[in-house]
Design a protein around this motif. Structure first.
Motif, PDB file in Angstrom:
ATOM      1  N   VAL A  18       0.816  -1.263  -0.027  1.00 17.96           N
ATOM      2  CA  VAL A  18       0.183  -0.198  -0.104  1.00 17.96           C
ATOM      3  C   VAL A  18       1.110   1.341  -0.027  1.00 17.96           C
ATOM      4  O   VAL A  18       0.604   2.322  -0.863  1.00 17.96           O
ATOM      5  N   ARG A  19       2.003   1.307   0.641  1.00 19.19           N
ATOM      6  CA  ARG A  19       2.775   2.555   0.665  1.00 19.19           C
ATOM      7  C   ARG A  19       3.473   2.555  -0.583  1.00 19.19           C
ATOM      8  O   ARG A  19       3.547   3.749  -0.896  1.00 19.19           O
ATOM      9  N   ARG A  20       3.939   1.631  -1.190  1.00 17.36           N
ATOM     10  CA  ARG A  20       4.514   1.874  -2.585  1.00 17.36           C
ATOM     11  C   ARG A  20       3.638   2.340  -3.605  1.00 17.36           C
ATOM     12  O   ARG A  20       4.037   3.050  -4.355  1.00 17.36           O
ATOM     13  N   VAL A  21       2.506   1.629  -3.488  1.00 16.70           N
ATOM     14  CA  VAL A  21       1.390   1.975  -4.387  1.00 16.70           C
ATOM     15  C   VAL A  21       1.071   3.523  -4.489  1.00 16.70           C
ATOM     16  O   VAL A  21       0.801   4.276  -5.176  1.00 16.70           O
ATOM     17  N   THR A  22       1.040   3.807  -3.087  1.00 13.21           N
ATOM     18  CA  THR A  22       0.516   5.416  -2.770  1.00 13.21           C
ATOM     19  C   THR A  22       1.646   6.347  -3.068  1.00 13.21           C
ATOM     20  O   THR A  22       1.602   7.339  -3.689  1.00 13.21           O
ATOM     21  N   LYS A  23       2.999   5.901  -2.991  1.00 12.44           N
ATOM     22  CA  LYS A  23       4.131   6.588  -3.369  1.00 12.44           C
ATOM     23  C   LYS A  23       4.111   6.738  -4.828  1.00 12.44           C
ATOM     24  O   LYS A  23       4.299   7.943  -5.333  1.00 12.44           O
ATOM     25  N   THR A  24       3.899   5.696  -5.485  1.00 13.91           N
ATOM     26  CA  THR A  24       3.881   5.612  -7.045  1.00 13.91           C
ATOM     27  C   THR A  24       2.699   6.452  -7.657  1.00 13.91           C
ATOM     28  O   THR A  24       2.850   7.398  -8.483  1.00 13.91           O
ATOM     29  N   ALA A  25       1.481   6.384  -7.066  1.00 10.16           N
ATOM     30  CA  ALA A  25       0.424   7.214  -7.565  1.00 10.16           C
ATOM     31  C   ALA A  25       0.617   8.642  -7.162  1.00 10.16           C
ATOM     32  O   ALA A  25       0.413   9.380  -7.935  1.00 10.16           O
ATOM     33  N   GLN A  26       1.217   8.995  -6.160  1.00  8.44           N
ATOM     34  CA  GLN A  26       1.477  10.474  -5.948  1.00  8.44           C
ATOM     35  C   GLN A  26       2.421  11.012  -6.552  1.00  8.44           C
ATOM     36  O   GLN A  26       2.372  12.204  -7.282  1.00  8.44           O
ATOM     37  N   ALA A  27       3.626  10.268  -7.243  1.00 10.20           N
ATOM     38  CA  ALA A  27       4.496  10.687  -7.984  1.00 10.20           C
ATOM     39  C   ALA A  27       3.555  11.143  -9.499  1.00 10.20           C
ATOM     40  O   ALA A  27       4.304  12.079 -10.388  1.00 10.20           O
ATOM     41  N   TYR A  28       2.540  10.541  -9.940  1.00 12.85           N
ATOM     42  CA  TYR A  28       2.012  11.044 -11.237  1.00 12.85           C
ATOM     43  C   TYR A  28       0.868  11.983 -11.031  1.00 12.85           C
ATOM     44  O   TYR A  28       0.290  12.157 -11.881  1.00 12.85           O
ATOM     45  N   GLY A  32       3.172  16.055  -7.821  1.00 12.60           N
ATOM     46  CA  GLY A  32       4.340  15.135  -7.869  1.00 12.60           C
ATOM     47  C   GLY A  32       5.206  15.327  -9.097  1.00 12.60           C
ATOM     48  O   GLY A  32       6.402  15.151  -9.221  1.00 12.60           O
ATOM     49  N   MET A  33       4.385  15.655 -10.176  1.00  5.56           N
ATOM     50  CA  MET A  33       5.061  15.939 -11.482  1.00  5.56           C
ATOM     51  C   MET A  33       5.961  17.252 -10.999  1.00  5.56           C
ATOM     52  O   MET A  33       7.014  17.355 -11.827  1.00  5.56           O
ATOM     53  N   ALA A  34       5.414  18.191 -10.646  1.00  5.73           N
ATOM     54  CA  ALA A  34       5.930  19.359 -10.428  1.00  5.73           C
ATOM     55  C   ALA A  34       7.336  19.584  -9.406  1.00  5.73           C
ATOM     56  O   ALA A  34       8.349  19.793  -9.881  1.00  5.73           O
ATOM     57  N   HIS A  35       7.238  18.474  -8.632  1.00  8.53           N
ATOM     58  CA  HIS A  35       8.501  18.267  -7.800  1.00  8.53           C
ATOM     59  C   HIS A  35       9.630  17.533  -8.479  1.00  8.53           C
ATOM     60  O   HIS A  35      10.745  17.787  -8.174  1.00  8.53           O
ATOM     61  N   GLY A  36       9.146  16.642  -9.404  1.00  5.25           N
ATOM     62  CA  GLY A  36      10.041  15.758 -10.224  1.00  5.25           C
ATOM     63  C   GLY A  36      10.813  16.771 -11.050  1.00  5.25           C
ATOM     64  O   GLY A  36      11.840  16.637 -11.243  1.00  5.25           O
ATOM     65  N   LEU A  37       9.924  17.655 -11.723  1.00  5.02           N
ATOM     66  CA  LEU A  37      10.550  18.781 -12.720  1.00  5.02           C
ATOM     67  C   LEU A  37      11.415  19.522 -12.032  1.00  5.02           C
ATOM     68  O   LEU A  37      12.438  20.028 -12.433  1.00  5.02           O
ATOM     69  N   ALA A  38      11.059  19.935 -10.634  1.00  4.92           N
ATOM     70  CA  ALA A  38      11.859  20.861 -10.061  1.00  4.92           C
ATOM     71  C   ALA A  38      13.126  20.308  -9.634  1.00  4.92           C
ATOM     72  O   ALA A  38      14.214  21.006  -9.718  1.00  4.92           O
ATOM     73  N   SER A  39      13.241  18.924  -9.446  1.00  2.95           N
ATOM     74  CA  SER A  39      14.425  18.118  -9.045  1.00  2.95           C
ATOM     75  C   SER A  39      15.223  18.233 -10.333  1.00  2.95           C
ATOM     76  O   SER A  39      16.660  18.433 -10.306  1.00  2.95           O
ATOM     77  N   ILE A  40      14.743  17.945 -11.306  1.00  4.46           N
ATOM     78  CA  ILE A  40      15.562  18.026 -12.639  1.00  4.46           C
ATOM     79  C   ILE A  40      16.121  19.685 -13.055  1.00  4.46           C
ATOM     80  O   ILE A  40      17.592  19.682 -13.232  1.00  4.46           O
ATOM     81  N   GLY A  41      15.436  20.271 -12.764  1.00  7.09           N
ATOM     82  CA  GLY A  41      15.696  21.826 -12.915  1.00  7.09           C
ATOM     83  C   GLY A  41      16.931  22.287 -12.106  1.00  7.09           C
ATOM     84  O   GLY A  41      17.986  22.869 -12.350  1.00  7.09           O
ATOM     85  N   GLU A  42      16.891  21.796 -10.910  1.00  9.30           N
ATOM     86  CA  GLU A  42      17.982  21.966  -9.882  1.00  9.30           C
ATOM     87  C   GLU A  42      19.256  21.167 -10.294  1.00  9.30           C
ATOM     88  O   GLU A  42      20.417  21.752 -10.138  1.00  9.30           O
ATOM     89  N   GLY A  43      18.990  20.001 -10.882  1.00 11.81           N
ATOM     90  CA  GLY A  43      20.129  19.303 -11.551  1.00 11.81           C
ATOM     91  C   GLY A  43      20.937  19.875 -12.501  1.00 11.81           C
ATOM     92  O   GLY A  43      21.985  19.963 -12.721  1.00 11.81           O
ATOM     93  N   LEU A  44      20.120  20.498 -13.206  1.00 10.95           N
ATOM     94  CA  LEU A  44      20.568  21.231 -14.334  1.00 10.95           C
ATOM     95  C   LEU A  44      21.309  22.609 -14.105  1.00 10.95           C
ATOM     96  O   LEU A  44      22.516  23.069 -14.793  1.00 10.95           O
ATOM     97  N   LYS A  45      20.946  23.192 -12.935  1.00  9.14           N
ATOM     98  CA  LYS A  45      21.540  24.390 -12.549  1.00  9.14           C
ATOM     99  C   LYS A  45      22.975  24.097 -12.054  1.00  9.14           C
ATOM    100  O   LYS A  45      23.760  24.589 -12.197  1.00  9.14           O
TER     101      LYS A  45
END
Length: 96
Positions: A18-28, A32-45
């Motif tokens: 349940v925890r893994r499914v919830t975490k995966t669902a939250q990523a989509y 969750g998508m905004a957080h993922g893109l922000a992480s990519i942006g920080e990596g590029l900086k």
């Protein structure tokens, strides 16, 4: 006793799933998508900053190697050397 063990093991496995499914669902989700893109942006900086630092360090090495910073070459001599590394003042002639 074995039934209690299997029941506890099943409950623990259920919680993990349940925890893994919830975490995966939250990523989509949009958040969750905004957080993922922000992480990519920080990596590029960070990557761009590392590239700039490397470029600055290499420029200083080249300035020393060319003698610009040590006073053995002036800026005009360095520019001429960059334009014509062989130091040959004659222009190449094309045969007709």
């Amino acid at each position: 006793m074995p039934r209690l063990f299997w029941a506890a093991l099943g409950a623990a496995a259920g919680v993990v799933v349940v925890r893994r499914v919830t975490k995966t669902a939250q990523a989509y989700t949009p958040e969750g998508m905004a957080h993922g893109l922000a992480s990519i942006g920080e990596g590029l900086k960070e990557f761009a900053a590392a590239v700039r630092e490397g470029m600055d360090r290499r420029e200083q090495e080249l300035r020393v190697a060319l003698g610009i910073d040590t006073g053995t070459l002036d800026a005009e001599q360095a520019r001429q050397l960059l334009e014509d590394p062989s130091g040959d003042d004659s222009t190449p002639r094309h045969s007709a």
